[in-house]
Design a protein around this motif. Sequence first.
Motif, short mmCIF file in Angstrom:
data_model
loop_
_atom_site.label_atom_id
_atom_site.label_comp_id
_atom_site.label_asym_id
_atom_site.label_seq_id
_atom_site.Cartn_x
_atom_site.Cartn_y
_atom_site.Cartn_z
N GLY A 124 46.41 -5.39 70.60
CA GLY A 124 45.01 -5.67 70.99
C GLY A 124 44.19 -4.36 70.92
O GLY A 124 43.16 -4.11 71.41
N GLY A 125 45.23 -3.44 70.72
CA GLY A 125 44.65 -1.90 70.82
C GLY A 125 43.89 -1.45 69.41
O GLY A 125 43.66 -2.34 68.50
N ALA A 126 43.70 -0.23 69.42
CA ALA A 126 42.84 0.37 68.16
C ALA A 126 43.34 1.76 67.79
O ALA A 126 43.78 2.44 68.68
N THR A 166 43.88 -2.89 65.75
CA THR A 166 42.80 -2.77 64.51
C THR A 166 43.02 -1.22 63.95
O THR A 166 43.30 -0.27 65.09
N VAL A 167 42.66 -0.98 62.83
CA VAL A 167 42.58 0.58 62.29
C VAL A 167 41.29 0.77 61.30
O VAL A 167 41.11 -0.04 60.59
N ALA A 216 36.63 0.63 69.67
CA ALA A 216 37.57 0.71 70.27
C ALA A 216 37.49 -0.58 71.46
O ALA A 216 38.25 -0.89 72.20
N SER A 217 36.34 -1.00 71.47
CA SER A 217 35.99 -2.19 72.48
C SER A 217 36.13 -3.50 72.01
O SER A 217 36.40 -3.91 70.89
N PRO A 218 36.14 -4.63 72.93
CA PRO A 218 36.54 -6.03 72.62
C PRO A 218 35.41 -6.65 71.67
O PRO A 218 35.45 -7.35 70.76
N HIS A 219 34.36 -5.81 71.37
CA HIS A 219 33.18 -6.28 70.39
C HIS A 219 33.40 -6.15 69.06
O HIS A 219 32.84 -6.39 68.14
N ALA A 220 34.83 -5.54 68.77
CA ALA A 220 35.05 -5.06 67.36
C ALA A 220 36.24 -5.41 66.90
O ALA A 220 37.00 -4.74 65.92
N ARG A 221 36.55 -6.55 67.45
CA ARG A 221 38.12 -6.95 67.53
C ARG A 221 38.41 -7.59 66.04
O ARG A 221 39.46 -7.82 65.38
#
Length: 238
Positions: A124-126, A166-167, A216-221
């Motif tokens: 769940g990270g970035a 995510t990358v 890096a936020s939950p809005h960009a998963r």
Amino acid sequence: MARTIVITGGSRGLGRQVAQRFSESGEHVVITGRSDRVRETAAALGVVGIECDASEPASVEAFAEQFGGGVDVLVNMAGGNADLVGPTPGSLKDLAAQWNTNLAANLLTAVLTTAALRDHLRPGGAVINVGSIGAEYASTSYGAAKAALAAWSAGLSAELGQTEITVNVVSPGYIEDTDFFQGKLTDERRAQLIAATHDKRPGRPDDVAGLVEFLASPHARHITGQTIHLNGGAYTTR
């Protein structure tokens, strides 16, 4: 609960601004830098500063060994432009050295740090890599290194996607109030860079910090494998 944010090249410029943004949001921030300036910056921002040359395998390994827990967000900010430092290469040996320097600073730093921390990245990270508009005009070693960074990032996204990591690449255009140009930006060139934008203003460090924070936020998963251009329209995509 505070997340752990690691930012390479965080002792000055854009890296410092990104570190400040996350710190002010209450995150646990760790910054790295090649000199002892990283400790001064860390003290000023109230974050953790660790000296590390991200282009040197042994230095990166030593840095990674200090992590007993996980990493939620990795921002590969370390870089620089050797094209702006020193004379124009006069021989193939000099040319090779310049290209190797830019590849090490702008590609290898991200590859090594990500590989060293890969097992520490929490699901769940970035991972956010910092590219450049120069990648779209890659006739220089700097531009070519940033183009390679974008290609590598797209492949890494496919590898890490199954763990919901995510990358993405943040690709700035001209950003004012940094020392990127090493004092070599003329007034004429600055005017040209601003004139090339649609909004007729330079980018600012806080523009970059805001975009990194969003990715890096939950809005960009569901945003991953992308190069996000931040240049006021100086380079447009479809």
